[in-house]
Design a protein around this motif. Structure first.
Motif, PDB file in Angstrom:
ATOM      1  N   THR A   1      -0.465 -17.451  11.774  1.00  0.00           N
ATOM      2  CA  THR A   1       0.799 -16.935  12.293  1.00  0.00           C
ATOM      3  C   THR A   1       0.781 -16.868  13.814  1.00  0.00           C
ATOM      4  OG1 THR A   1       1.162 -15.628  10.282  1.00  0.00           O
ATOM      5  CG2 THR A   1       2.375 -14.966  12.250  1.00  0.00           C
TER       6      THR A   1
ATOM      7  N   PRO B   1       7.105 -14.180  10.715  1.00  0.00           N
ATOM      8  CA  PRO B   1       7.636 -12.809  10.648  1.00  0.00           C
ATOM      9  C   PRO B   1       8.173 -12.382  12.005  1.00  0.00           C
ATOM     10  CG  PRO B   1       5.234 -12.803  10.645  1.00  0.00           C
ATOM     11  CD  PRO B   1       5.647 -14.225  10.486  1.00  0.00           C
ATOM     12  N   SER B   2       9.114 -11.470  11.989  1.00  0.00           N
ATOM     13  CA  SER B   2       9.733 -11.024  13.240  1.00  0.00           C
ATOM     14  C   SER B   2       8.723 -10.336  14.153  1.00  0.00           C
ATOM     15  CB  SER B   2      10.881 -10.045  12.927  1.00  0.00           C
ATOM     16  OG  SER B   2      10.396  -8.937  12.177  1.00  0.00           O
ATOM     17  N   THR B   3       7.632  -9.863  13.577  1.00  0.00           N
ATOM     18  CA  THR B   3       6.610  -9.160  14.354  1.00  0.00           C
ATOM     19  C   THR B   3       5.558 -10.106  14.940  1.00  0.00           C
ATOM     20  OG1 THR B   3       5.374  -8.800  12.310  1.00  0.00           O
ATOM     21  CG2 THR B   3       6.881  -7.052  13.003  1.00  0.00           C
ATOM     22  N   ALA B   4       5.684 -11.417  14.680  1.00  0.00           N
ATOM     23  CA  ALA B   4       4.668 -12.373  15.132  1.00  0.00           C
ATOM     24  C   ALA B   4       4.559 -12.387  16.649  1.00  0.00           C
ATOM     25  CB  ALA B   4       5.004 -13.772  14.625  1.00  0.00           C
ATOM     26  N   GLU B   5       3.327 -12.263  17.143  1.00  0.00           N
ATOM     27  CA  GLU B   5       3.072 -12.259  18.578  1.00  0.00           C
ATOM     28  C   GLU B   5       2.213 -13.465  18.934  1.00  0.00           C
ATOM     29  OE1 GLU B   5       4.051 -10.345  21.051  1.00  0.00           O
ATOM     30  OE2 GLU B   5       5.223  -8.922  19.867  1.00  0.00           O
TER      31      GLU B   5
END
Length: 411
Positions: free
Chosen positions: A138, A99-103
């Motif tokens: 993730t 996901p684009s929010t993956a940190e």
């Protein structure tokens, strides 16, 4: 007892909804009107869009709602949602989809998460462990993508751990296809990380998947190889190495016992006891716990599986303190003890042991099949007591079917 296919589609929706989800809740979850939900449960109308929305909200395949396959034993709506989220995380990260929010977390943070997942798992909190593994995968995959080429070994190792835990949760929950996928990705990650210990640990995990899939000869061969690959020299072995090896040979004994091979089981048990004696205490390492008490308690179940009830009971008499074991290991030992007592026709003692565990660890017990097996074996106990224990596990005395606990109040 009715089979799952005997219910109407509306009844199956109501059973799957259970007590924790009201019709108004399901309407909100699906974006449908409460009238539409009521009509579906009354078998008055069920369009394809409604079927798909309800299945998605309840975390099941449409075939379960239509009665073409039964829901997995004792799974509630939250369980099914966890499995679905875990499946998406396993397959997406393996495909490199994040996901684009993956940190990306640090390796140290990821290792701490590994330990936390294992603690939950060995306490018997499988749903919580699985829920944590999904974002863990993730974060671990994101960390790997951030690492420079040639500096990824640690990240591959942590990712292997995350996939292995996912495989364990899926296997225990009966999601066999997901278990195979997760353990396969764990193996690839361990090999990419060039970590022989992790490769062996994953091999043992795959052996467990084989065991639950009734691939016994393959399970035994893999369990034996995994143990041999990490066999330490006792004179210089660390407690952590002995923990991994002891767990491996003990599991090989379990597989051999399921095959009815007494000689091989005895040989592996001898190695297990020797390893435990060498350690002198229980040690937690590599996602497991092993020591002299673990070796003895697990030998109880192995002897029960081999039909050696007398040996199992003798071992039980020698065990005085199991407080050093994980919660899940203590509960499993109690089930093996109850099964040995049932085989010895100690009906009341067996039900006492079983009921105490069911009441003290309901979160663990509802994912186990052994309590139902024990109830089937107990044929001469107090009728009232047998009925009481049967109600705790959601089965009727003298039957082999299973009715989800929610069905007793939903219908």
């Amino acid at each position: 007892m009715p089979q799952w296919s005997d219910y109407t589609t509306g009844e199956r929706i109501k059973i799957l909804r259970g007590r924790e989800i009201r019709q108004s809740d399901l309407a909100e979850m699906t974006g449908l009107s409460i009238v539409t939900i009521q009509k579906a449960e009354q078998d008055k109308a069920l369009s394809l869009p409604t079927l798909l929305a309800v299945a998605d909200a309840l975390g099941v395949d449409t075939s379960v709602i239509l009665g073409q396959q039964a829901p997995r034993r004792a799974q509630e709506q939250g369980d099914r949602m966890m499995i679905r989220d875990l499946s998406r995380a396993v397959h997406d990260t393996a495909a490199g989809i994040l996901p684009s929010t993956a940190e990306p977390a640090t390796v140290e943070e990821l290792q701490a998460t590994t330990d936390r997942c294992w603690r939950l798992y060995w306490r018997g909190h499988y749903i919580e462990a699985g829920a944590l593994v999904a974002p863990f995968l993730t974060a671990a995959a994101a960390r790997l993508h951030e690492q420079a080429a040639g500096e990824q070994a640690q990240a591959w190792g942590v990712l292997s751990d995350a996939y292995r835990i996912a495989g364990y949760v899926a296997n225990l929950m009966g999601a066999r296809d997901l278990a195979y996928a997760a353990i396969g990705h764990a193996q690839q990650a361990a090999e990419r990380g060039a970590d022989d210990m992790r490769v062996a640990l994953v091999g043992s995990g795959r052996s467990w998947v084989y065991l639950r899939d009734a691939r016994l000869s393959e399970a035994l061969a893999l369990a034996e190889k995994s143990a041999a690959d990490i066999e330490p020299r006792f004179s210089r072995a660390t407690p952590e190495e002995l923990t991994a090896y002891g767990s491996h040979v003990n599991f090989a004994a379990v597989v051999a016992s399921r095959m009815g091979n007494k000689e091989r089981a005895a040989d592996f048990l001898s190695q297990s006891h020797a390893t435990g004696a060498r350690m002198g205490r229980e040690v937690r390492a590599h996602g497991t716990l092993f020591g002299p008490v673990s070796a003895t308690t697990q030998a109880v179940g192995i002897n029960v599986a081999l039909g050696q009830t007398g040996k199992a009971l003798a071992l039980i008499d020698s065990i005085n303190d199991v407080s050093g074991l994980t919660e899940a290991a203590r509960n499993r030992y109690a089930m093996d003890k109850a099964l040995a007592q049932a085989d010895a026709k100690q009906w009341d003692a067996s039900l006492d042991t079983l009921e105490a565990t069911l009441r003290s660890a309901p979160h663990w017990a509802r994912h186990q099949t052994l309590p139902g097996v024990i109830v089937q074996k107990v044929g001469r106990a107090s009728t009232a007591r047998l009925r009481r224990v049967s109600e705790l596990i959601g089965v009727a005395p003298g039957t082999h079917g299973f009715l989800p606990a929610t069905a007793k109040t939903a219908l």
